[in-house]
Design an enzyme around this catalytic site. Sequence first.
Site, PDB file in Angstrom:
ATOM      1  N   THR A 125       0.957  -1.279  -0.079  1.00 60.76           N
ATOM      2  CA  THR A 125       0.033  -0.007   0.035  1.00 60.76           C
ATOM      3  C   THR A 125       0.789   1.305  -0.072  1.00 60.76           C
ATOM      4  OG1 THR A 125      -1.559   1.376   1.372  1.00 60.76           O
ATOM      5  CG2 THR A 125      -0.296  -0.156   2.419  1.00 60.76           C
ATOM      6  N   ASP A 127       0.037   4.043   1.217  1.00 66.67           N
ATOM      7  CA  ASP A 127      -0.234   4.682   2.450  1.00 66.67           C
ATOM      8  C   ASP A 127       0.641   4.250   3.822  1.00 66.67           C
ATOM      9  OD1 ASP A 127      -2.435   5.588   1.166  1.00 66.67           O
ATOM     10  OD2 ASP A 127      -3.901   4.434   2.004  1.00 66.67           O
ATOM     11  N   ARG A 162       1.739  33.450  -3.627  1.00 63.43           N
ATOM     12  CA  ARG A 162       0.505  32.624  -3.269  1.00 63.43           C
ATOM     13  C   ARG A 162       1.018  31.700  -2.185  1.00 63.43           C
ATOM     14  NH1 ARG A 162      -0.507  31.043  -9.405  1.00 63.43           N
ATOM     15  NH2 ARG A 162      -2.051  32.589  -9.902  1.00 63.43           N
ATOM     16  N   GLY A 170      -3.858   9.264   1.537  1.00 56.53           N
ATOM     17  CA  GLY A 170      -3.594   8.856   2.965  1.00 56.53           C
ATOM     18  C   GLY A 170      -5.040   8.983   3.690  1.00 56.53           C
ATOM     19  N   ARG A 171      -5.466   7.944   3.644  1.00 57.56           N
ATOM     20  CA  ARG A 171      -7.197   7.927   4.181  1.00 57.56           C
ATOM     21  C   ARG A 171      -7.040   7.933   5.433  1.00 57.56           C
ATOM     22  NH1 ARG A 171     -11.306   5.044   1.397  1.00 57.56           N
ATOM     23  NH2 ARG A 171      -9.648   3.760  -0.077  1.00 57.56           N
ATOM     24  N   GLU A 221      -5.401  13.627   2.476  1.00 54.89           N
ATOM     25  CA  GLU A 221      -6.740  13.447   2.164  1.00 54.89           C
ATOM     26  C   GLU A 221      -7.690  13.327   2.914  1.00 54.89           C
ATOM     27  OE1 GLU A 221      -7.303  10.320  -0.935  1.00 54.89           O
ATOM     28  OE2 GLU A 221      -6.588   8.994   0.564  1.00 54.89           O
TER      29      GLU A 221
HETATM   30  O1  F6P Z   1      -5.636   2.641  -0.058  1.00 54.41           O
HETATM   31  C1  F6P Z   1      -4.459   3.184  -1.042  1.00 54.41           C
HETATM   32  C2  F6P Z   1      -5.178   4.313  -1.750  1.00 54.41           C
HETATM   33  O2  F6P Z   1      -4.285   4.915  -2.682  1.00 54.41           O
HETATM   34  C3  F6P Z   1      -5.530   5.545  -0.510  1.00 54.41           C
HETATM   35  O3  F6P Z   1      -4.362   6.588  -0.519  1.00 54.41           O
HETATM   36  C4  F6P Z   1      -6.770   6.315  -1.242  1.00 54.41           C
HETATM   37  O4  F6P Z   1      -7.536   6.834  -0.308  1.00 54.41           O
HETATM   38  C5  F6P Z   1      -7.319   5.264  -2.017  1.00 54.41           C
HETATM   39  O5  F6P Z   1      -6.433   4.141  -2.415  1.00 54.41           O
HETATM   40  C6  F6P Z   1      -8.143   5.681  -3.276  1.00 54.41           C
HETATM   41  O6  F6P Z   1      -8.537   4.512  -3.811  1.00 54.41           O
HETATM   42  P1  F6P Z   1      -9.278   4.676  -5.383  1.00 54.41           P
HETATM   43  O7  F6P Z   1      -8.140   4.387  -6.233  1.00 54.41           O
HETATM   44  O8  F6P Z   1     -10.069   3.180  -5.180  1.00 54.41           O
HETATM   45  O9  F6P Z   1     -10.040   5.576  -5.673  1.00 54.41           O
END
Ligand code: F6P
Length: 341
Positions: A125, A127, A162, A170-171, A221
């Site tokens: 991952t 992440d 700016r 990063g969920r 994010e």
């Molecule tokens: O789990 C990895 C990830 O890249 C996260 O950081 C992100 O929130 C998610 O996947 C995005 O998923 P998708 O590609 O399904 O929109």
Amino acid sequence: MRVGVLTGGGDCPGLNAVIRAVVRKGVAEYGFEFIGFRDGWRGPLEADTVDLNIAAVRGILPRGGTILGSSRTNPLTVDGGVEAIEANFDRLGVDALVAIGGEDTLGVATTLAKHGLPVVGVPKTIDNDLSATDYTFGFDTAVTIATEAIDRLHTTAESHHRALVIEVMGRHAGWIALHSGMAGGANGILIPEVPFDLDQVCGWVETRFESDYAPIICVAEGAVPADGNLMTKDTTVDAFGHAKLSGIGDWLASAIEYRTGKESRAAVLGHIQRGGTPTAFDRVLATRFGLHAIAAIKDGDSGKMVALRGTDIIRVPLAEATAQLKTVPLDRYTEASAFFG
Ligand code: F6P
């Protein structure tokens, strides 16, 4: 022995390096045969397969994405999903499976291992939020891409006086924001683990302008304002119950502009962080994971995941790997805060 291989969840640079290592060592040292499953758990569920042999993995080491395809299909939410996979394995003569994925894919692997299916997991991952391993491959590439983006944002922000906000992935965990923000010299880093105070962020922006520099704020994010909510694209969720995150970067840039009177813009890096060739670090880590995963299959060590501990590759129980997320500890965030403002 016939070994199945699948890649599930969000793709990440280094997946092909794992597949190549698994197949190369498996064929050359153990005389195994391989079968590739397409698109994560959809492959075993629907018996959708692809040939996987030495020729199929030639030249894929530096290639981003996955030659097997990926999806967020969750067989545990499909009626009779586990039974269908068991039946397909029997029919295809699959003796064991290498499942390459993050918390969701490996969570399914854990359940299948409990049902007696011989499975070995490989953590991936961008992440970097799997607790049982020091690093996952893909993370270093994502951080490198985000750092380069921050370097570029500095020069344009300064030319236009700016504030620039960069939104990175990063969920639940802010590792990408923390590392790229630190490597790129961001003036503020906002992560999901620590709700942020908008007044404080605006204070950092103003201080930065006072010293004749243009501020860069790096936001994950999944970061949330102390008095607000997680920002999502819509109300839909995927098969594992995850919302589509989106919007914090734009929201923050508008809020900064409104409160400070300084022009502010947002750049959302999105899937650029997940695409393209893996860094050398990720290629080596992914290759080592692949070599050790197929060795675990050879040893009959099912229900395990390969993991990086220091510089060693070890095996840990799959269940342990997905038990909890590895989030950014507060002291790591506090350490980075020396550069905020
Ligand atoms: O789990 C990895 C990830 O890249 C996260 O950081 C992100 O929130 C998610 O996947 C995005 O998923 P998708 O590609 O399904 O929109």
